[in-house]
Design a protein around this motif. Structure first.
Motif, PDB file in Angstrom:
ATOM      1  N   VAL A 100       0.834  -1.204   0.000  1.00 41.12           N
ATOM      2  CA  VAL A 100       0.000   0.000   0.000  1.00 41.12           C
ATOM      3  C   VAL A 100       0.866   1.250   0.000  1.00 41.12           C
ATOM      4  O   VAL A 100       0.620   2.213  -0.753  1.00 41.12           O
ATOM      5  N   VAL A 103       2.436   1.754  -3.443  1.00 43.04           N
ATOM      6  CA  VAL A 103       1.464   2.247  -4.424  1.00 43.04           C
ATOM      7  C   VAL A 103       1.196   3.739  -4.211  1.00 43.04           C
ATOM      8  O   VAL A 103       1.095   4.508  -5.175  1.00 43.04           O
ATOM      9  N   CYS A 136      -1.963  -0.425  -8.730  1.00 44.88           N
ATOM     10  CA  CYS A 136      -3.056  -0.842  -7.841  1.00 44.88           C
ATOM     11  C   CYS A 136      -3.443  -2.289  -8.101  1.00 44.88           C
ATOM     12  O   CYS A 136      -3.768  -3.034  -7.168  1.00 44.88           O
ATOM     13  N   LEU A 139      -1.175  -4.498  -6.353  1.00 42.11           N
ATOM     14  CA  LEU A 139      -1.501  -4.516  -4.927  1.00 42.11           C
ATOM     15  C   LEU A 139      -2.540  -5.590  -4.628  1.00 42.11           C
ATOM     16  O   LEU A 139      -2.407  -6.341  -3.650  1.00 42.11           O
TER      17      LEU A 139
END
Length: 237
Positions: A100, A103, A136, A139
């Motif tokens: 996270v 990103v 993303c 992720l």
């Protein structure tokens, strides 16, 4: 403080420092005028503009948000009544924390790059949006890989009333949710470079929501027949 929280905080500090450095560097390169892009629509095109002051405010706001997210990630496991389960699944928690943070750094760098180069005739913002969506998507692939390795907690995982009241429902749900979120991430990654227009961004929302919905419904179906749905059986992965 637990080792995984210390590592997460150390990584977050590096990310925040990098974001601050990017902001300082980009601040001196921002173009004049009031046509600096501040927000991008689902089609990847800028839909709100501002001047240098607004752009700098946004660039400094992002490291602040990162600091807030890091603080929440550090405190939440300590407040969880099932903190021992978080500790057992600390690798999953730390992996998602690092992902996270990375990103967010990527989003910040892409935003700064778009602002600095917004006046260039050859600059195309859609390319930046594609790479952010791809980050993303990665992720969600990472998160999906670690979901089956988590234990029941209130801070991480598919937290429905049924997974939180049955260890068996938690285990089976996350064994399904892991591959589903990895698939959603893979489809989103492909869509980031294959799709255009409004579907460029919306496709990831569709895939992730579908994975979450299927996982939630499945958690209820498993819970209905779980022997530990009322007392908890300490069933572990």
């Amino acid at each position: 403080m637990k080792s995984h929280i210390m590592i997460g905080l150390a990584w977050s500090l590096l990310v925040i420092a990098a974001m601050a450095g990017i902001t300082l560097y980009a601040g001196g390169l921002l173009p004049e005028g009031d046509r600096i892009p501040l927000h991008f629509g689902p089609d990847g095109q800028p839909d709100r503009f501002g001047d240098r002051a607004e752009a700098l405010t946004l660039l400094w706001l992002l490291p602040g948000i990162m600091a807030g997210v890091s603080l929440i990630m550090a405190i939440a496991p300590l407040l969880d009544p099932r903190r021992d389960n978080v500790r057992i699944g600390r690798r999953a928690y730390l992996a998602v924390w690092v992902a996270v943070s990375t990103v967010m750094l990527f989003v910040h760098a892409g935003t700064a790059y778009a602002m600095v180069n917004s006046t260039s005739p050859s600059f195309e913002t859609t390319g930046i949006v594609r790479w952010i969506i791809a980050a993303c998507a990665l992720l969600f692939i990472i998160m999906g890989n670690y979901l089956p390795k988590t234990r029941s907690s209130f801070v991480f995982g598919i937290r429905t009333p049924w997974t939180l009241s049955s260890d068996l429902a938690w285990e089976k749900t996350h064994r399904l949710a892991g591959p589903l979120f990895m698939l959603a991430g893979a489809l989103s990654l492909a869509g980031a470079f294959l799709l255009d227009g409004i579907w460029l961004a919306l496709q990831m929302t569709v895939w992730v929501l579908a994975a979450a919905l299927v996982s939630s419904v499945y958690s209820y179906l498993v819970w209905r027949t779980a022997e530990d749905r009322d007392t908890g059986s300490r069933h572990l992965v």
